[in-house]
Write an enzyme that holds these catalytic residues in place. Structure first.
Site, PDB file in Angstrom:
ATOM      1  N   ASN A   1       0.859  -1.190   0.000  1.00 55.78           N
ATOM      2  CA  ASN A   1       0.000   0.000   0.000  1.00 55.78           C
ATOM      3  C   ASN A   1       0.897   1.242   0.000  1.00 55.78           C
ATOM      4  O   ASN A   1       1.683   1.452   0.929  1.00 55.78           O
ATOM      5  CB  ASN A   1      -0.892  -0.026   1.250  1.00 55.78           C
ATOM      6  CG  ASN A   1      -1.830   1.168   1.292  1.00 55.78           C
ATOM      7  OD1 ASN A   1      -1.407   2.298   1.042  1.00 55.78           O
ATOM      8  ND2 ASN A   1      -3.079   0.933   1.623  1.00 55.78           N
TER       9      ASN A   1
ATOM     10  N   HIS B   1       0.965   6.322   1.677  1.00 52.95           N
ATOM     11  CA  HIS B   1       1.774   7.281   2.443  1.00 52.95           C
ATOM     12  C   HIS B   1       2.753   8.054   1.562  1.00 52.95           C
ATOM     13  O   HIS B   1       3.176   9.157   1.929  1.00 52.95           O
ATOM     14  CB  HIS B   1       2.566   6.571   3.542  1.00 52.95           C
ATOM     15  CG  HIS B   1       1.742   6.212   4.750  1.00 52.95           C
ATOM     16  ND1 HIS B   1       0.389   6.357   4.822  1.00 52.95           N
ATOM     17  CD2 HIS B   1       2.121   5.697   5.950  1.00 52.95           C
ATOM     18  CE1 HIS B   1      -0.035   5.948   6.002  1.00 52.95           C
ATOM     19  NE2 HIS B   1       0.993   5.551   6.713  1.00 52.95           N
TER      20      HIS B   1
ATOM     21  N   HIS C   1      -5.630   3.633  -1.904  1.00 54.68           N
ATOM     22  CA  HIS C   1      -6.974   3.994  -1.435  1.00 54.68           C
ATOM     23  C   HIS C   1      -7.291   5.384  -1.986  1.00 54.68           C
ATOM     24  O   HIS C   1      -6.645   6.366  -1.605  1.00 54.68           O
ATOM     25  CB  HIS C   1      -6.967   3.995   0.095  1.00 54.68           C
ATOM     26  CG  HIS C   1      -8.300   4.261   0.724  1.00 54.68           C
ATOM     27  ND1 HIS C   1      -8.499   4.173   2.083  1.00 54.68           N
ATOM     28  CD2 HIS C   1      -9.502   4.587   0.201  1.00 54.68           C
ATOM     29  CE1 HIS C   1      -9.760   4.461   2.365  1.00 54.68           C
ATOM     30  NE2 HIS C   1     -10.396   4.718   1.230  1.00 54.68           N
TER      31      HIS C   1
ATOM     32  N   ARG D   1      -9.495   8.156  -1.591  1.00 56.67           N
ATOM     33  CA  ARG D   1     -10.483   8.597  -0.606  1.00 56.67           C
ATOM     34  C   ARG D   1     -11.353   9.685  -1.197  1.00 56.67           C
ATOM     35  O   ARG D   1     -10.932  10.445  -2.071  1.00 56.67           O
ATOM     36  CB  ARG D   1      -9.786   9.126   0.654  1.00 56.67           C
ATOM     37  CG  ARG D   1      -9.016   8.062   1.415  1.00 56.67           C
ATOM     38  CD  ARG D   1      -8.455   8.645   2.702  1.00 56.67           C
ATOM     39  NE  ARG D   1      -9.500   8.852   3.675  1.00 56.67           N
ATOM     40  CZ  ARG D   1      -9.750   8.044   4.706  1.00 56.67           C
ATOM     41  NH1 ARG D   1      -8.996   6.985   4.919  1.00 56.67           N
ATOM     42  NH2 ARG D   1     -10.722   8.302   5.533  1.00 56.67           N
TER      43      ARG D   1
ATOM     44  N   ARG E   1      -7.251  12.957   0.156  1.00 59.60           N
ATOM     45  CA  ARG E   1      -6.195  13.476   1.040  1.00 59.60           C
ATOM     46  C   ARG E   1      -4.812  12.963   0.650  1.00 59.60           C
ATOM     47  O   ARG E   1      -3.816  13.572   0.989  1.00 59.60           O
ATOM     48  CB  ARG E   1      -6.500  13.176   2.506  1.00 59.60           C
ATOM     49  CG  ARG E   1      -6.272  11.762   2.918  1.00 59.60           C
ATOM     50  CD  ARG E   1      -6.303  11.630   4.427  1.00 59.60           C
ATOM     51  NE  ARG E   1      -7.642  11.767   4.961  1.00 59.60           N
ATOM     52  CZ  ARG E   1      -8.077  11.129   6.042  1.00 59.60           C
ATOM     53  NH1 ARG E   1      -7.269  10.331   6.702  1.00 59.60           N
ATOM     54  NH2 ARG E   1      -9.298  11.282   6.480  1.00 59.60           N
TER      55      ARG E   1
ATOM     56  N   GLU F   1      -8.609   0.413  -3.245  1.00 63.57           N
ATOM     57  CA  GLU F   1      -9.460   0.481  -2.046  1.00 63.57           C
ATOM     58  C   GLU F   1     -10.354   1.692  -2.186  1.00 63.57           C
ATOM     59  O   GLU F   1      -9.881   2.787  -2.542  1.00 63.57           O
ATOM     60  CB  GLU F   1      -8.605   0.682  -0.797  1.00 63.57           C
ATOM     61  CG  GLU F   1      -7.875  -0.527  -0.337  1.00 63.57           C
ATOM     62  CD  GLU F   1      -7.073  -0.209   0.919  1.00 63.57           C
ATOM     63  OE1 GLU F   1      -7.286   0.861   1.527  1.00 63.57           O
ATOM     64  OE2 GLU F   1      -6.236  -1.023   1.275  1.00 63.57           O
TER      65      GLU F   1
ATOM     66  N   THR G   1      -8.281   3.868   8.058  1.00 64.42           N
ATOM     67  CA  THR G   1      -9.499   3.057   8.081  1.00 64.42           C
ATOM     68  C   THR G   1      -9.677   2.441   9.472  1.00 64.42           C
ATOM     69  O   THR G   1      -8.767   1.805   9.989  1.00 64.42           O
ATOM     70  CB  THR G   1      -9.399   1.929   7.030  1.00 64.42           C
ATOM     71  OG1 THR G   1      -8.936   2.509   5.820  1.00 64.42           O
ATOM     72  CG2 THR G   1     -10.730   1.266   6.816  1.00 64.42           C
TER      73      THR G   1
ATOM     74  N   GLU H   1     -11.171  -9.258   2.894  1.00 56.50           N
ATOM     75  CA  GLU H   1      -9.879  -8.909   3.485  1.00 56.50           C
ATOM     76  C   GLU H   1     -10.125  -8.828   4.980  1.00 56.50           C
ATOM     77  O   GLU H   1     -10.900  -7.982   5.447  1.00 56.50           O
ATOM     78  CB  GLU H   1      -9.350  -7.570   2.955  1.00 56.50           C
ATOM     79  CG  GLU H   1      -8.028  -7.210   3.638  1.00 56.50           C
ATOM     80  CD  GLU H   1      -7.322  -6.006   3.025  1.00 56.50           C
ATOM     81  OE1 GLU H   1      -7.444  -5.788   1.808  1.00 56.50           O
ATOM     82  OE2 GLU H   1      -6.647  -5.296   3.788  1.00 56.50           O
TER      83      GLU H   1
ATOM     84  N   HIS I   1      -3.891  -4.437   7.660  1.00 58.93           N
ATOM     85  CA  HIS I   1      -4.034  -3.316   8.584  1.00 58.93           C
ATOM     86  C   HIS I   1      -3.206  -3.535   9.837  1.00 58.93           C
ATOM     87  O   HIS I   1      -3.409  -4.490  10.569  1.00 58.93           O
ATOM     88  CB  HIS I   1      -5.484  -3.018   8.983  1.00 58.93           C
ATOM     89  CG  HIS I   1      -5.683  -1.553   9.248  1.00 58.93           C
ATOM     90  ND1 HIS I   1      -5.323  -0.967  10.423  1.00 58.93           N
ATOM     91  CD2 HIS I   1      -6.111  -0.561   8.448  1.00 58.93           C
ATOM     92  CE1 HIS I   1      -5.549   0.331  10.347  1.00 58.93           C
ATOM     93  NE2 HIS I   1      -6.024   0.610   9.147  1.00 58.93           N
TER      94      HIS I   1
HETATM   95  N1  PXP Z   1      -5.948  -2.953   4.116  1.00 59.25           N
HETATM   96  C1  PXP Z   1      -6.871  -1.960   4.159  1.00 59.25           C
HETATM   97  C2  PXP Z   1      -8.271  -2.269   3.747  1.00 59.25           C
HETATM   98  C3  PXP Z   1      -6.515  -0.658   4.559  1.00 59.25           C
HETATM   99  O1  PXP Z   1      -7.453   0.315   4.587  1.00 59.25           O
HETATM  100  C4  PXP Z   1      -5.176  -0.396   4.904  1.00 59.25           C
HETATM  101  C5  PXP Z   1      -4.760   0.986   5.303  1.00 59.25           C
HETATM  102  O2  PXP Z   1      -4.998   1.862   4.253  1.00 59.25           O
HETATM  103  C6  PXP Z   1      -4.249  -1.459   4.831  1.00 59.25           C
HETATM  104  C7  PXP Z   1      -4.663  -2.729   4.454  1.00 59.25           C
HETATM  105  C8  PXP Z   1      -2.809  -1.259   5.162  1.00 59.25           C
HETATM  106  O3  PXP Z   1      -2.677  -0.980   6.510  1.00 59.25           O
HETATM  107  P1  PXP Z   1      -1.278  -0.480   7.083  1.00 59.25           P
HETATM  108  O4  PXP Z   1      -0.967   0.822   6.410  1.00 59.25           O
HETATM  109  O5  PXP Z   1      -1.520  -0.363   8.541  1.00 59.25           O
HETATM  110  O6  PXP Z   1      -0.266  -1.544   6.721  1.00 59.25           O
END
Ligand code: PXP
Length: 245
Positions: free
Chosen positions: A7, A10, A43, A45, A49, A70, A101, A151, A191
């Site tokens: 992901n 960031h 993601h 949004r 953001r 996402e 999330t 997920e 997550h």
């Molecule tokens: N899965 C989903 C559905 C998420 O919303 C996120 C965070 O955007 C992640 C995985 C990844 O989580 P993390 O950034 O804590 O590894």
């Protein structure tokens, strides 16, 4: 062994902090793939953001593994997904005020609406994954909606205060995997996973893909900082060759 979906939200968060062009998440996706990532997750949004529409469009063209979009189950996002056609969509809950999330999606309550959204996307050839807690009612509702994947939300496991709690949360995730498999749902998870808590989650039965962001980007900042500072010292001294970057 499950695959890794990186992901890269960031990376876009850092860019948006200055509303500039660096760092570009498209470059980050290429590097993640070169390092072995089997998927790229972003993601988009509602408040934009971090990821922007342009990012998702360009990633669709450049990602060589698979692109997991996402998004919230809104009309606007469904329209974007149908136009961009990511390799799959993960539906997530979204609240403007949240930092990230929080908690899984409620499928069981609005089952009719969720089933319609799943159907709209899957009829267009985009498999859907539902980000839910390892809760039997939600897993059954996910199966009822005919989504291909769930997920499992690993946030509570990641935030466990002690080893007993962690073992309990891992057990709940395992039960969730067993229920999902019995209902022919394919399983991803994510997550809050870190270098130190990821291994047991990857060992859960039927686990296909782990989506991980925060810990990887955090580590990238630290392991890359020393080189970045050295190069700035050279730049100040007029000794930095463009070809060396
Ligand atoms: N899965 C989903 C559905 C998420 O919303 C996120 C965070 O955007 C992640 C995985 C990844 O989580 P993390 O950034 O804590 O590894």
């Amino acid at each position: 062994m499950p695959t890794l979906g990186v992901n890269i939200d960031h990376v876009a968060t850092i860019r948006q902090a200055r509303q500039t062009v660096e760092p570009d998440p498209i470059a980050a996706a290429v590097l993640a793939e070169l390092a072995g990532a089997e998927g790229i997750t972003v993601h988009l949004r509602e408040d934009r953001r971090h990821m922007q529409d342009r990012d998702v469009r360009l990633l669709r063209e450049t990602v060589r593994t698979h692109l997991n979009l996402e998004m919230a189950a809104t009309d606007e996002m469904v329209k974007i997904a149908l136009a961009i056609k990511p390799d799959y969509v993960t539906l997530v809950p979204e609240r403007r005020e949240e930092v990230t999330t929080e908690g899984g999606l409620d499928i069981a309550g609005p089952i009719d609406r969720m089933t319609k959204v799943v159907d709209k996307l899957q009829s267009a050839g985009i498999p859907v994954s539902l980000f839910i807690d390892a809760d039997e009612i939600q897993i059954q509702a996910a199966a009822k909606s005919k989504a291909k994947f769930i997920e499992l939300h690993t946030g509570q496991y990641a935030e466990a205060k002690n080893e007993d709690d962690r073992a309990t949360q891992l057990h709940l995730l395992k039960l969730g995997c067993e229920i999902a498999t019995s209902l022919n749902l394919r399983i991803n998870a994510g997550h809050g996973l870190t270098y130190w808590n990821v291994y047991p989650v990857g060992q859960l039965p039927g686990m296909e893909e782990l989506n991980i962001g925060h810990t990887i980007i955090s580590r990238a900042v630290l392991v890359g900082l020393e080189r970045a500072v050295r190069e700035m010292k050279l730049a100040i001294a007029g000794e930095l060759q463009r070809s060396a970057l």
